[in-house]
Design an enzyme around this catalytic site. Structure first.
Site, PDB file in Angstrom:
ATOM      1  N   PRO A  88      13.428 -37.160   4.343  1.00  0.00           N
ATOM      2  CA  PRO A  88      12.059 -36.962   3.848  1.00  0.00           C
ATOM      3  C   PRO A  88      11.798 -35.512   3.452  1.00  0.00           C
ATOM      4  O   PRO A  88      10.805 -35.220   2.793  1.00  0.00           O
ATOM      5  CB  PRO A  88      11.184 -37.376   5.044  1.00  0.00           C
ATOM      6  CG  PRO A  88      12.074 -37.352   6.234  1.00  0.00           C
ATOM      7  CD  PRO A  88      13.467 -37.582   5.752  1.00  0.00           C
ATOM      8  N   GLU A 116      16.486 -39.245  14.992  1.00  0.00           N
ATOM      9  CA  GLU A 116      15.685 -38.063  14.627  1.00  0.00           C
ATOM     10  C   GLU A 116      16.261 -37.345  13.410  1.00  0.00           C
ATOM     11  O   GLU A 116      15.750 -36.312  12.984  1.00  0.00           O
ATOM     12  CB  GLU A 116      15.606 -37.087  15.810  1.00  0.00           C
ATOM     13  CG  GLU A 116      14.713 -37.562  16.939  1.00  0.00           C
ATOM     14  CD  GLU A 116      13.333 -37.992  16.452  1.00  0.00           C
ATOM     15  OE1 GLU A 116      12.687 -37.223  15.720  1.00  0.00           O
ATOM     16  OE2 GLU A 116      12.913 -39.113  16.807  1.00  0.00           O
ATOM     17  N   ARG A 154      20.144 -49.625 -13.052  1.00  0.00           N
ATOM     18  CA  ARG A 154      19.572 -50.317 -14.209  1.00  0.00           C
ATOM     19  C   ARG A 154      19.613 -49.448 -15.475  1.00  0.00           C
ATOM     20  O   ARG A 154      19.367 -49.934 -16.578  1.00  0.00           O
ATOM     21  CB  ARG A 154      18.157 -50.804 -13.907  1.00  0.00           C
ATOM     22  CG  ARG A 154      17.162 -49.727 -13.591  1.00  0.00           C
ATOM     23  CD  ARG A 154      15.897 -50.314 -12.999  1.00  0.00           C
ATOM     24  NE  ARG A 154      15.194 -51.184 -13.916  1.00  0.00           N
ATOM     25  CZ  ARG A 154      14.463 -50.776 -14.943  1.00  0.00           C
ATOM     26  NH1 ARG A 154      14.351 -49.490 -15.179  1.00  0.00           N
ATOM     27  NH2 ARG A 154      13.859 -51.642 -15.715  1.00  0.00           N
ATOM     28  N   ASP A 169      10.411 -47.799 -20.390  1.00  0.00           N
ATOM     29  CA  ASP A 169       9.851 -47.891 -19.035  1.00  0.00           C
ATOM     30  C   ASP A 169       8.859 -46.772 -18.743  1.00  0.00           C
ATOM     31  O   ASP A 169       8.971 -45.683 -19.308  1.00  0.00           O
ATOM     32  CB  ASP A 169      10.975 -47.756 -17.993  1.00  0.00           C
ATOM     33  CG  ASP A 169      11.650 -49.071 -17.721  1.00  0.00           C
ATOM     34  OD1 ASP A 169      11.048 -50.117 -17.994  1.00  0.00           O
ATOM     35  OD2 ASP A 169      12.790 -49.037 -17.217  1.00  0.00           O
TER      36      ASP A 169
HETATM   37  N1  SAM Z   1      12.908 -36.289  12.103  1.00  0.00           N
HETATM   38  C1  SAM Z   1      13.089 -36.340  10.700  1.00  0.00           C
HETATM   39  C2  SAM Z   1      12.021 -35.471  10.006  1.00  0.00           C
HETATM   40  O1  SAM Z   1      10.914 -35.417  10.521  1.00  0.00           O
HETATM   41  O2  SAM Z   1      12.306 -34.898   8.940  1.00  0.00           O
HETATM   42  C3  SAM Z   1      12.959 -37.744  10.164  1.00  0.00           C
HETATM   43  C4  SAM Z   1      14.076 -38.613  10.591  1.00  0.00           C
HETATM   44  S1  SAM Z   1      13.860 -40.267  10.017  1.00  0.00           S
HETATM   45  C5  SAM Z   1      13.085 -40.992  11.399  1.00  0.00           C
HETATM   46  C6  SAM Z   1      15.480 -40.944  10.080  1.00  0.00           C
HETATM   47  C7  SAM Z   1      16.200 -40.973   8.741  1.00  0.00           C
HETATM   48  O3  SAM Z   1      15.488 -41.793   7.820  1.00  0.00           O
HETATM   49  C8  SAM Z   1      16.357 -39.660   8.029  1.00  0.00           C
HETATM   50  O4  SAM Z   1      17.477 -38.941   8.529  1.00  0.00           O
HETATM   51  C9  SAM Z   1      16.559 -40.077   6.591  1.00  0.00           C
HETATM   52  O5  SAM Z   1      17.901 -40.399   6.314  1.00  0.00           O
HETATM   53  C10 SAM Z   1      15.720 -41.351   6.503  1.00  0.00           C
HETATM   54  N2  SAM Z   1      14.417 -41.177   5.839  1.00  0.00           N
HETATM   55  C11 SAM Z   1      13.204 -41.317   6.430  1.00  0.00           C
HETATM   56  N3  SAM Z   1      12.209 -41.121   5.553  1.00  0.00           N
HETATM   57  C12 SAM Z   1      12.786 -40.863   4.370  1.00  0.00           C
HETATM   58  C13 SAM Z   1      12.284 -40.571   3.066  1.00  0.00           C
HETATM   59  N4  SAM Z   1      10.983 -40.486   2.817  1.00  0.00           N
HETATM   60  N5  SAM Z   1      13.166 -40.374   2.056  1.00  0.00           N
HETATM   61  C14 SAM Z   1      14.500 -40.431   2.293  1.00  0.00           C
HETATM   62  N6  SAM Z   1      15.037 -40.705   3.528  1.00  0.00           N
HETATM   63  C15 SAM Z   1      14.204 -40.911   4.543  1.00  0.00           C
END
Ligand code: SAM
Length: 248
Positions: A88, A116, A154, A169
């Site tokens: 994220p 995490e 795609r 698109d």
């Molecule tokens: N503790 C981390 C933080 O606050 O940045 C978030 C960890 S999340 C619970 C677990 C995993 O979900 C991440 O390592 C990532 O690979 C994935 N993930 C969660 N949200 C995401 C998003 N918005 N975009 C891409 N990957 C995401």
């Protein structure tokens, strides 16, 4: 195009590769899709892939060693591949990014985090780019990697029935797509615009351009900040203003 997904939940990804447009791309040999279980690269007898965070706190962190081994193994098969970490905290994925990755045509290796997240030391040498699918936090990177793979796949020539369809698109050239209609011609007293039944290709093109502009103005005016109006769009907007004036 090679897609490799490194995950602790391979079933999620495998079923994605077995359906719809991705499957069609695989069958046509336009896409090569592989799913790797990171757990297969753990070296202890318990197959550990996570551990408690240094400094304390809740949750677990994915260990760096099995992940490094999984990345290197995927890279051995496709050395030119770009390694993309789902997080994220990454750059926001967009249609523009999808086009960029599709046109590079190098392989892509996606790392899906869980818990995490991943030990920080994975970022320093093994990851080429961090991508996020939006400002919210999911439990794992699998959905994010599927979203990204789907939108890139795609765009690969030959994967969709018509390569033309993705050229108009939404978000291509920072505009939303024009309004679409199919049979019946009249639905609950709402009629399909006459021009779309006229068979006049130039008039249809102009109508669609106008529809696309109207929708972008109404739904996503922020997109105009990225690119101004083209000469043809300015002409359409002027006509539009004149039409509105004549109504007053
Ligand atoms: N503790 C981390 C933080 O606050 O940045 C978030 C960890 S999340 C619970 C677990 C995993 O979900 C991440 O390592 C990532 O690979 C994935 N993930 C969660 N949200 C995401 C998003 N918005 N975009 C891409 N990957 C995401």
């Amino acid at each position: 195009m090679d897609f490799t997904v490194l995950t602790l939940f391979p079933e999620l990804i495998q079923s994605f590769f077995k359906h719809g447009m991705i499957l069609r791309g695989i069958e046509k040999k336009l896409i090569d899709a592989t799913c790797v279980n990171i757990r297969d690269f753990s070296t202890d007898r318990h197959n550990t892939v996570d551990d408690r965070p240094y400094g304390g706190g809740s949750g677990m962190v994915m260990k760096v060693e099995p992940l490094k081994a999984a990345i290197l193994s995927a890279k051995k098969k496709a050395p030119e591949s770009q390694v993309i970490l789902m997080t994220p905290q990454g750059n926001r994925f967009s249609q523009k990014k999808a086009w960029e990755l599709a046109s590079k045509n190098t392989g892509l290796i996606f790392i899906c985090g869980r818990y995490e997240g991943i030990d920080e030391r994975i970022y320093t040498t093994l990851v080429d780019e961090e991508l996020s699918i939006g400002d919210y936090v999911m439990t794992g990177g699998e959905l994010a990697s599927m979203v990204i793979i789907d939108s890139i796949a795609r765009l690969i020539p030959g994967v969709l029935g018509s390569d033309e369809s993705c050229r108009s698109d939404s978000f291509t050239d920072d505009r939303l797509e024009y309004a679409q209609y199919t049979r019946p011609e009249v639905f609950e007293r709402q009629k399909v615009p006459d021009v779309l039944l006229s068979g006049n290709h130039e008039k249809i093109r102009l109508w669609r351009k106008k529809s696309s502009l109207e929708r972008t103005f109404l739904k996503r005016p922020d997109l105009f900040k990225k690119t101004g109006l083209s000469k043809e769009e300015k002409k359409i907007v002027l006509q539009w203003c004149q039409e509105l004036e004549s109504l007053c």
